[in-house]
Design an enzyme around this catalytic site. Structure first.
Site, short mmCIF file in Angstrom:
data_model
loop_
_atom_site.label_atom_id
_atom_site.label_comp_id
_atom_site.label_asym_id
_atom_site.label_seq_id
_atom_site.Cartn_x
_atom_site.Cartn_y
_atom_site.Cartn_z
N CYS A 182 -1.60 6.77 7.64
CA CYS A 182 -2.89 7.02 6.98
C CYS A 182 -4.03 6.56 7.88
O CYS A 182 -4.05 5.42 8.34
CB CYS A 182 -2.93 6.28 5.65
N HIS A 238 -10.97 6.55 -1.59
CA HIS A 238 -12.19 6.56 -0.77
C HIS A 238 -13.17 7.58 -1.31
O HIS A 238 -12.81 8.44 -2.12
CB HIS A 238 -11.86 6.90 0.69
N HIS A 255 -5.54 7.88 -0.03
CA HIS A 255 -6.15 6.54 0.07
C HIS A 255 -7.48 6.55 -0.70
O HIS A 255 -8.29 7.44 -0.49
CB HIS A 255 -6.38 6.18 1.54
N GLN A 292 -17.11 9.76 -0.16
CA GLN A 292 -17.97 10.14 0.95
C GLN A 292 -19.43 10.01 0.55
O GLN A 292 -19.77 10.06 -0.63
CB GLN A 292 -17.71 11.59 1.33
N HIS A 324 -3.45 1.39 -0.15
CA HIS A 324 -3.32 2.85 -0.06
C HIS A 324 -2.98 3.48 -1.41
O HIS A 324 -3.29 4.64 -1.67
CB HIS A 324 -2.20 3.14 0.95
N ASN A 372 -13.70 13.08 -3.95
CA ASN A 372 -12.75 14.15 -4.25
C ASN A 372 -11.40 13.51 -4.42
O ASN A 372 -10.95 12.77 -3.54
CB ASN A 372 -12.63 15.14 -3.08
N CYS A 411 -6.02 3.42 6.21
CA CYS A 411 -5.42 2.10 5.97
C CYS A 411 -5.89 1.10 7.04
O CYS A 411 -6.17 1.48 8.18
CB CYS A 411 -3.90 2.20 6.00
N SER A 436 -7.83 15.32 1.34
CA SER A 436 -6.78 15.38 2.35
C SER A 436 -5.99 14.08 2.41
O SER A 436 -4.95 14.03 3.04
CB SER A 436 -7.41 15.67 3.71
ZN LIG Z 1 -4.16 4.49 3.45
#
Ligand SMILES: [Zn+2]
Ligand SMILES: [Zn+2]
Ligand SMILES: [Zn+2]
Length: 344
Positions: free
Chosen positions: A49, A167, A165, A169, A114, A154, A52, A162
């Site tokens: 990833c 996250h 993990h 934007q 993750h 998203n 990570c 994609s």
């Molecule tokens: Zn990750």
């Protein structure tokens, strides 16, 4: 008009767009595409990833061994901070028009873990994410060329995410993008005509009707808006009239963390899968003007319709005319509300 039976259209007062509601069609047989159910347990750390801690990203940059949130400039940014922002208008006829768009794209990892999501993270950690959103909003919004800061997440492969993990934007732009620009106008006109705030007044009506509210606390209300387009669309509004994260009290940070966790956990229970969605915050533009019309809110747009594998498509009449839904906002709200209560 019977809202639960008759075909009708509903107005979104923020954007002044309409949505067609066809409640009589909910029994219609489905023979369309089935999405694959991907219920796969993620590891706490994934060596492949790029988000990570300690792993390398595209271009060979190595992530620090971060412990809380981690912010970096997107390696594949859609915008560049500098560059021309002149205007092209061929023969000044307003037909072939372009404008330079300086801006920045950043990524925020919510956690070094993750395998976590907003639904499974401890609320203390979500509070930390909110403080990071606030700091980023302040830092980017203070840049002279940045007039709007869009924070969005998203979630799920179905929404094109994609990487699992946790996250989000941030895209910060010189122009105020179309949707917040429309909502800004909707709120400003309402304020001028009614001498009041559109979303404050809307929350009042929803509090009286209690048919679309799914959960609430001292700081925030989560509801399926009357004009929802997506089957399980949710709007989260601050109770207090405020425009952006930096105006939050310490208690509002805690309350938003709680309600974000509640809504995302309820989502995961709808079809017993991690619920895919796009969500984001709409906050006042950062153009240096006072924006008393703006009322802070978050939109959640999940695509699932009938099962973990049947999603809503926006095609045909919706691409050419207006969006349409079968299941009413009220029945979606009843289901989400029962799932929010269940977790207590
Ligand atoms: Zn990750
Ligand atoms: Zn308000
Ligand atoms: Zn909005």
């Amino acid at each position: 008009m019977k809202l639960a039976e008759d075909p009708h259209r509903r107005l979104n007062p923020l954007t002044r767009e309409w949505v067609l509601v066809s409640p009589h069609r909910t029994g219609r047989p489905w023979q369309g595409q089935l999405e694959k159910v991907a219920v796969h347990r993620e590891p706490e750390y994934d060596p492949t990833c790029y988000l990570c801690p300690g792993n390398s990203r595209a271009g060979g940059v190595v992530n620090p061994r971060y412990a809380g949130t981690f912010v970096f400039d997107n390696d594949f940014a859609a915008l560049k901070p500098s560059g021309p922002h002149d205007r092209l208008d061929v023969e000044s006829r307003g037909l072939i028009v372009a404008e330079g768009e300086p801006g920045l794209c950043r990524v925020i990892c919510f956690s070094p873990r993750h395998d976590l999501t907003l639904a499974t993270m401890p609320t203390k950690d979500i509070e930390n994410v909110i403080r990071t959103w606030s700091a980023q909003f302040q830092e980017l919004g203070a840049m002279p060329q940045i007039n709007h800061v869009q924070i969005f997440e998203n979630r799920g492969a179905m929404m094109g995410a994609s990487n699992p993990h946790p996250h989000c934007q941030i895209w910060a732009t010189r122009s105020v993008p179309d949707i917040p620009a429309k909502e800004s106008l909707g709120q400003a006109d309402y304020r001028r005509d009614q001498k009041a705030c559109l979303l404050c007044d809307y929350l009042d009506l929803e509090a009286k009707q209690q048919t679309r509210v799914i959960c609430q606390n001292q700081g925030f209300v989560a509801l399926v808006p009357f004009w929802a387009v997506w089957p399980f669309e949710v709007l989260i509004c601050s109770r207090r009239h405020l425009g952006a994260f930096p105006e939050f009290t310490a208690d509002e940070v805690i309350r938003l963390a709680e309600i974000l966790q509640k809504v995302t956990s309820a989502y995961d229970k709808v079809f017993d899968v991690p619920f895919p969605y796009s969500m984001g915050f709409h906050q006042s533009p950062t153009d240096g003007e006072p924006h008393p019309e703006w009322h802070f809110h978050a939109h959640f747009y999940p695509p699932l319709l009938r099962s973990a594998t049947v999603r809503k498509f926006m095609v045909g009449f919706e691409m050419l005319g207006m969006p349409q839904r079968d299941i009413t906002a009220e029945s979606a709200a009843a289901l989400l509300q029962s799932l929010c209560t269940k977790q207590m």
